[in-house]
Design a protein around this motif. Structure first.
Motif, PDB file in Angstrom:
ATOM      1  N   GLY A 283       0.806  -1.091   0.053  1.00 33.46           N
ATOM      2  CA  GLY A 283      -0.051   0.000  -0.100  1.00 33.46           C
ATOM      3  C   GLY A 283       0.900   1.438  -0.019  1.00 33.46           C
ATOM      4  O   GLY A 283       0.520   2.201  -0.667  1.00 33.46           O
ATOM      5  N   ASP A 284       1.986   1.249   0.824  1.00 35.90           N
ATOM      6  CA  ASP A 284       2.684   2.461   0.938  1.00 35.90           C
ATOM      7  C   ASP A 284       3.418   2.657  -0.595  1.00 35.90           C
ATOM      8  O   ASP A 284       3.752   4.018  -0.932  1.00 35.90           O
ATOM      9  CB  ASP A 284       3.874   2.302   1.899  1.00 35.90           C
ATOM     10  CG  ASP A 284       4.703   1.031   1.808  1.00 35.90           C
ATOM     11  OD1 ASP A 284       4.435   0.124   0.934  1.00 35.90           O
ATOM     12  OD2 ASP A 284       5.789   1.144   2.269  1.00 35.90           O
TER      13      ASP A 284
ATOM     14  N   ILE B  82       2.319   1.927  -3.543  1.00 39.32           N
ATOM     15  CA  ILE B  82       1.101   2.566  -4.222  1.00 39.32           C
ATOM     16  C   ILE B  82       0.811   3.958  -4.032  1.00 39.32           C
ATOM     17  O   ILE B  82       0.610   4.814  -4.983  1.00 39.32           O
ATOM     18  CB  ILE B  82      -0.383   1.615  -4.102  1.00 39.32           C
ATOM     19  CG1 ILE B  82      -0.393   0.335  -4.678  1.00 39.32           C
ATOM     20  CG2 ILE B  82      -1.436   2.532  -4.998  1.00 39.32           C
ATOM     21  CD1 ILE B  82      -1.282  -0.439  -4.405  1.00 39.32           C
ATOM     22  N   GLN B  83       0.708   4.395  -2.864  1.00 43.47           N
ATOM     23  CA  GLN B  83       0.635   5.977  -2.482  1.00 43.47           C
ATOM     24  C   GLN B  83       1.836   6.758  -2.944  1.00 43.47           C
ATOM     25  O   GLN B  83       1.604   7.641  -3.442  1.00 43.47           O
ATOM     26  CB  GLN B  83       0.236   5.984  -0.789  1.00 43.47           C
ATOM     27  CG  GLN B  83      -0.868   5.261  -0.367  1.00 43.47           C
ATOM     28  CD  GLN B  83      -2.333   5.767  -1.327  1.00 43.47           C
ATOM     29  OE1 GLN B  83      -2.243   7.185  -1.323  1.00 43.47           O
ATOM     30  NE2 GLN B  83      -3.082   5.030  -1.687  1.00 43.47           N
ATOM     31  N   GLU B  84       2.795   6.102  -2.867  1.00 45.51           N
ATOM     32  CA  GLU B  84       4.139   6.918  -3.230  1.00 45.51           C
ATOM     33  C   GLU B  84       4.057   6.969  -4.833  1.00 45.51           C
ATOM     34  O   GLU B  84       4.504   8.255  -5.299  1.00 45.51           O
ATOM     35  CB  GLU B  84       5.435   6.069  -2.961  1.00 45.51           C
ATOM     36  CG  GLU B  84       6.729   6.770  -3.243  1.00 45.51           C
ATOM     37  CD  GLU B  84       7.960   6.187  -2.749  1.00 45.51           C
ATOM     38  OE1 GLU B  84       8.892   6.060  -3.505  1.00 45.51           O
ATOM     39  OE2 GLU B  84       7.873   5.024  -1.954  1.00 45.51           O
ATOM     40  N   ASN B  85       3.571   6.169  -5.672  1.00 43.70           N
ATOM     41  CA  ASN B  85       3.582   6.108  -6.972  1.00 43.70           C
ATOM     42  C   ASN B  85       2.369   7.075  -7.422  1.00 43.70           C
ATOM     43  O   ASN B  85       2.663   8.014  -8.088  1.00 43.70           O
ATOM     44  CB  ASN B  85       3.341   4.840  -7.508  1.00 43.70           C
ATOM     45  CG  ASN B  85       2.996   4.839  -9.169  1.00 43.70           C
ATOM     46  OD1 ASN B  85       2.213   4.631  -9.567  1.00 43.70           O
ATOM     47  ND2 ASN B  85       3.918   5.075  -9.720  1.00 43.70           N
ATOM     48  N   LEU B  86       1.520   7.056  -6.753  1.00 40.31           N
ATOM     49  CA  LEU B  86       0.081   7.952  -6.903  1.00 40.31           C
ATOM     50  C   LEU B  86       0.739   9.500  -6.782  1.00 40.31           C
ATOM     51  O   LEU B  86       0.337  10.297  -7.505  1.00 40.31           O
ATOM     52  CB  LEU B  86      -0.922   7.723  -6.016  1.00 40.31           C
ATOM     53  CG  LEU B  86      -1.731   6.285  -6.673  1.00 40.31           C
ATOM     54  CD1 LEU B  86      -2.762   5.898  -5.750  1.00 40.31           C
ATOM     55  CD2 LEU B  86      -2.137   6.409  -8.242  1.00 40.31           C
ATOM     56  N   ALA B  87       1.505   9.615  -5.547  1.00 37.95           N
ATOM     57  CA  ALA B  87       1.787  11.142  -5.379  1.00 37.95           C
ATOM     58  C   ALA B  87       2.693  11.565  -6.314  1.00 37.95           C
ATOM     59  O   ALA B  87       2.727  12.786  -6.817  1.00 37.95           O
ATOM     60  CB  ALA B  87       2.624  11.162  -3.893  1.00 37.95           C
TER      61      ALA B  87
END
Length: 276
Positions: free
Chosen positions: A54-55, A57-62
């Motif tokens: 999950g972390d 994914i969030q890093e990639n989206l940011a």
């Protein structure tokens, strides 16, 4: 006929400086509105047990969100006060990136983009395959080489083949051809056909004349590598723009055996307008 709206494809994570300079020049010349467009996909990070971190994914989206904002900021900085109206369209979704650009192209008369870098497994989340856009958009595509400063239109070379694609390209290029200082219709053909080519090219130059475009033509016997020969002839003419039909012999043959379209899309030596 004119270009009332152009669509500028921005490579996410790149400066797009040449594309933006040419867009600015054309928008001023035609009084056109400009739509900026960019597309990304989230990186697919699935492990063997089926779980996704999950972390990560969030890093990639940011990261994608930041790159999209930077692309839009470059677009607006380059064109604000120089073209109106301006629009921005972007997507971060699990769709084929070229499909998004193709769908949105309904709103424009002309698509402006950089060279086709092809598909890469290492950069599939950022890279729009321009050959797919050319084949599917139903709009002419202007390929801008890296570092392009302007599109002066003093000399234009039309790479002629008596094909549907070339006929479409010459119609799509009319707004630029009418502004050109000199237009040269160039056909590279097999030696046995050089005697028949002037009849075809007389028709083309007459058609252009009726549309207010003065032009001349030249017929050259092929020496085997039409792509290299075409580039050399355009260089000899100091051409600012080349106009060509795309994939008249089919994309599979182009990419397996090499061909003019592949060269024009991937390694443009000057701004090139292509249509399919």
């Amino acid at each position: 006929m004119t270009y009332s709206t152009v669509m500028t494809h921005m490579d996410v994570g790149s400066e797009n400086s040449g594309v933006l300079r040419v867009t600015t020049a054309l928008a001023k010349r035609f009084g056109a509105g400009v739509i900026g467009i960019a597309a990304c996909q989230p990186i697919q990070m699935v492990y063997g047990d089926g779980y996704v971190a999950g972390d990560m994914i969030q890093e990639n989206l940011a990261e994608i969100a930041l790159e999209m904002k930077e692309a839009e900021a470059r677009f607006r900085s380059a064109l604000t006060g120089k073209a109106a109206p301006l629009q921005w369209r972007s997507v971060n979704a699990s769709v084929q990136l070229s499909d998004f650009v193709v769908r949105e192209a309904r709103a424009a008369d002309l698509i402006i983009t950089g060279p086709d870098l092809g598909w890469s497994a290492f950069d599939a989340s950022r890279r729009v395959v321009i050959s797919d856009v050319v084949l599917q958009a139903g709009r002419p595509v202007l390929i801008v080489p890296p570092g392009a400063e302007d599109l002066r239109l003093e000399r234009v070379v039309i790479a002629w083949k008596d094909t549907r694609e070339a006929r479409r390209a010459i119609v799509d290029a009319l707004p630029m051809l009418k502004m050109a200082g000199q237009v040269i219709v160039l056909e590279i053909t097999v030696e046995d056909d050089t005697k028949d080519a002037p009849g075809r090219l007389d028709d083309i130059t007459a058609w252009l004349h009726r549309h207010g475009v003065a032009s001349t033509y030249d017929v050259v016997a092929s020496i085997g590598d039409d792509a290299a020969q075409l580039n050399g002839l355009a260089e000899a003419q100091s051409a600012d723009l080349m106009v060509a039909g795309a994939y008249g012999h089919g994309r599979l043959r182009e990419w397996v055996l090499g061909g003019v379209t592949r060269n024009l899309l991937s390694h443009p030596s000057r701004c090139t307008l292509v249509s399919h």
